[in-house]
Design an enzyme around this catalytic site. Structure first.
Site, short mmCIF file in Angstrom:
data_model
loop_
_atom_site.label_atom_id
_atom_site.label_comp_id
_atom_site.label_asym_id
_atom_site.label_seq_id
_atom_site.Cartn_x
_atom_site.Cartn_y
_atom_site.Cartn_z
N GLU A 236 0.84 -1.19 0.00
CA GLU A 236 0.00 0.00 0.00
C GLU A 236 0.87 1.25 0.00
O GLU A 236 1.98 1.25 0.55
CB GLU A 236 -0.92 0.02 1.23
CG GLU A 236 -2.01 -1.04 1.18
CD GLU A 236 -2.93 -0.98 2.39
OE1 GLU A 236 -4.10 -1.37 2.25
OE2 GLU A 236 -2.48 -0.55 3.46
N CYS A 249 3.45 8.64 0.59
CA CYS A 249 4.03 7.73 1.58
C CYS A 249 4.18 6.37 0.92
O CYS A 249 3.19 5.75 0.53
CB CYS A 249 3.12 7.66 2.80
SG CYS A 249 3.66 6.51 4.08
N CYS A 256 6.34 -6.28 7.61
CA CYS A 256 7.44 -5.79 8.44
C CYS A 256 7.75 -6.81 9.52
O CYS A 256 6.84 -7.44 10.07
CB CYS A 256 7.06 -4.44 9.07
SG CYS A 256 8.39 -3.67 10.03
N CYS A 260 6.41 -3.79 16.12
CA CYS A 260 6.05 -2.71 17.05
C CYS A 260 4.58 -2.88 17.44
O CYS A 260 3.72 -3.09 16.57
CB CYS A 260 6.29 -1.35 16.40
SG CYS A 260 8.01 -1.08 15.90
N CYS A 263 1.65 -0.83 15.65
CA CYS A 263 1.65 -0.73 14.19
C CYS A 263 0.94 -1.93 13.56
O CYS A 263 1.23 -3.08 13.88
CB CYS A 263 3.08 -0.65 13.67
SG CYS A 263 3.19 -0.47 11.87
N GLY A 304 7.01 -1.57 6.09
CA GLY A 304 8.38 -2.05 6.15
C GLY A 304 9.35 -1.08 6.77
O GLY A 304 9.06 0.11 6.95
N SER A 336 12.27 7.16 7.08
CA SER A 336 11.91 6.88 8.47
C SER A 336 12.46 5.52 8.88
O SER A 336 12.35 4.55 8.13
CB SER A 336 10.38 6.89 8.63
OG SER A 336 10.02 6.55 9.95
N HIS A 361 9.19 7.01 19.94
CA HIS A 361 8.02 6.55 20.68
C HIS A 361 8.26 6.31 22.17
O HIS A 361 7.32 5.97 22.89
CB HIS A 361 7.43 5.29 20.05
CG HIS A 361 7.25 5.40 18.57
ND1 HIS A 361 6.44 6.36 18.00
CD2 HIS A 361 7.80 4.71 17.53
CE1 HIS A 361 6.48 6.25 16.68
NE2 HIS A 361 7.30 5.26 16.38
N HIS A 431 -3.51 5.19 16.31
CA HIS A 431 -4.59 4.80 15.42
C HIS A 431 -4.89 3.32 15.57
O HIS A 431 -3.98 2.52 15.84
CB HIS A 431 -4.21 5.10 13.97
CG HIS A 431 -3.94 6.55 13.72
ND1 HIS A 431 -2.82 7.01 13.06
CD2 HIS A 431 -4.64 7.65 14.07
CE1 HIS A 431 -2.84 8.33 12.99
NE2 HIS A 431 -3.94 8.74 13.60
N CYS A 474 -1.19 7.01 9.90
CA CYS A 474 0.11 6.47 10.31
C CYS A 474 -0.08 5.20 11.12
O CYS A 474 -0.85 5.17 12.08
CB CYS A 474 0.86 7.52 11.13
SG CYS A 474 2.48 6.99 11.69
#
Length: 496
Positions: A236, A249, A256, A260, A263, A304, A336, A361, A431, A474
């Protein structure tokens, strides 16, 4: 020894030195057989020599005993090169690798199955033109993926091919321009090239495409694209318009591996790395779309961890920034990362001023470990020290999680870390999509956290969520087969 007369040749001493040598005795037994001594008869001599040695006698390699006079100019096909290992092709080796023969090692010891590399010398394999397999008119042929090469490497790959076809040199510039500057979906669209050349290009240098499966449009104008890759995997990317700025983005991996807790991509798991053509191809497909509007900014904040796919990301950065590529300014491209130290140093050594965003974070190692397992391998103090290698300003990404990392004392720790770096702190609301037991911070708490950082002399910005209604915000990118439910704004702490 001369096999024709049965006498030992004088070597290193008297005439009878080799009279009882097991090797020479074996040779003497072979002298009555017709034909030259060599080829398939030599291993038999070696076996006889080994079997006939006396107790306490140490047998030396056959090449140390046999005099050159035994082989007066034998035929080329049966010539024995005493100082080089005998090699043969193994029928069991699908790739035709070479193996060392039975007499390759000194002392006659068998080398066994020790494969030799199928490529020798030259530049490293990773720098060679990327080749894929395609079915052309003559069957399966090897082709070069120009879209996975940098513009300079693509021009260098095309030049000898054009020369072999007696094409003028300027055709190379025309071809490279059609890769990224004025991209075409297929070579047939490059009408400035002769028809025969276009057909030859389609066979030798096919253009890799991403297939658009789904395009979703949010109420706030954010667009999310689901791309299917050639092997059936999917990724995506998200386009975020804001005034004259159009930020894309992009993803660098399928899934990934970092896990985390906040995520959605981490919960999807890792599938594979993307090739440069698939990373930069997300920009290319936008240019090929009916709207045809190029992004002004690109951020590696999709699916990723970019620095775990450094070679492909390194090439993609060049493609995005190069004047013969997409020509996007380095300061408009952001990478990032969670802080993969070795590749972070490689990014810092690049001369362009690419921007860096660290997924932080948490301001302490203990708290970060509870949210990001990567802390076990790359400790926060080491990552912070690595950030000092960058000549440009660093951004710290910080997702606010209720009751975990949003108290004011934590804000003070974050200020103590960010201020010496001169870093910008991006505060992001949590989110849905990560661990189900996590809750977003309240609107009031997020504002208090932001004000606390600013009071400590740190520039901090509370970002508003984009694309909530299509799960494009995000940390929400995740390829799923089941339909998603609609998410209300209240679940995002009313940050809209």
């Amino acid at each position: 020894m001369d096999t024709r007369c049965g006498r030992a040749v004088r070597r290193h001493g008297g005439p009878h030195r080799g009279a009882r040598d097991p090797v020479l005795l074996a040779l003497r037994r072979e002298r009555c057989r017709p034909g030259l001594l060599g080829g398939d008869r030599l291993p038999g001599v070696a076996r006889s020599a080994v079997a006939g040695r006396r107790r306490g006698h140490i047998a030396r390699p056959l090449r140390d005993h046999v005099d050159a006079r035994l082989h007066p100019r034998p035929p080329g096909r049966r010539r024995i090169r005493a100082r080089r290992p005998l090699c043969h092709r193994s029928a069991r080796r699908a790739r035709g690798e070479l193996q060392r023969g039975a007499l390759a090692l000194r002392g006659g010891a068998r080398a066994g199955h020790r494969p030799l590399p199928s490529h020798h010398g030259g530049e490293p394999r990773r720098r060679r033109p990327r080749r894929v397999v395609s079915r052309g008119r003559g069957g399966v042929v090897a082709v070069t993926d120009l879209l996975s090469l940098t513009p300079d490497a693509a021009r260098a790959a095309v030049a000898p091919w054009l020369a072999a076809r007696s094409e003028p040199a300027y055709r190379g510039s025309q071809i490279v321009a059609r890769l990224w500057q004025r991209p075409v979906a297929s070579w047939e669209e490059a009408t400035e090239l002769p028809t025969a050349l276009r057909r030859a290009l389609a066979e030798a240098f096919p253009l890799r495409r991403l297939r658009l499966v789904t395009r979703q449009l949010s109420r706030d104008g954010t667009e999310k694209f689901l791309w299917q890759l050639e092997d059936g995997e999917a990724i995506e990317s998200v386009l975020i318009p804001e005034g004259k700025r159009r930020t894309l983005c992009i993803s660098s991996q399928v899934g990934c591996a970092l896990g985390c807790v906040f995520c959605a991509t981490g919960r999807m798991g890792f599938r594979r790395n993307l090739a440069p053509a698939e990373i930069a191809g997300q920009v290319r497909e936008l240019l090929l779309s009916p709207a045809g509007q190029a992004p002004t900014n690109v951020v590696f904040m999709g699916m990723g961890e970019p620095l775990l796919n450094w070679e492909a990301v390194d090439a993609s950065l060049t493609i995005l920034n190069h004047p013969d590529g997409f020509g996007i300014g380095a300061r408009h491209i952001t990478v990032s990362t969670v802080g993969i130290l070795a590749n972070l140093a490689k990014l810092a050594r690049r001369p362009e001023q690419f921007r860096l965003a660290l997924s932080l974070h948490a301001p302490t190692s203990a708290l970060r470990l509870a949210l990001m397992p990567i802390e076990k391998k790359y400790a926060l103090p080491d990552v912070v020290q690595a950030l000092q290698q960058f000549r440009r300003r660093v951004t710290l990404e910080y997702v606010l999680i209720g009751g975990r990392n949003d108290d004011l004392e934590t804000a003070d720790h974050l200020a103590g870390l960010a201020k010496p770096l001169g870093a910008l702190v991006n505060l992001l609301p949590l989110h849905p999509g990560g661990a189900p037991d996590l809750t977003p911070s309240s609107r009031r708490r997020m504002l208090e956290f932001e004000r606390r950082l600013r009071s400590r002399g740190v520039e901090a910005v509370l970002r508003r969520s984009r694309g909530l209604d299509i799960s494009a915000a995000c940390g929400q990118l995740r390829v799923e087969l089941e339909p998603r439910r609609k998410v209300r704004a209240e679940e995002h702490a009313r940050v809209e």
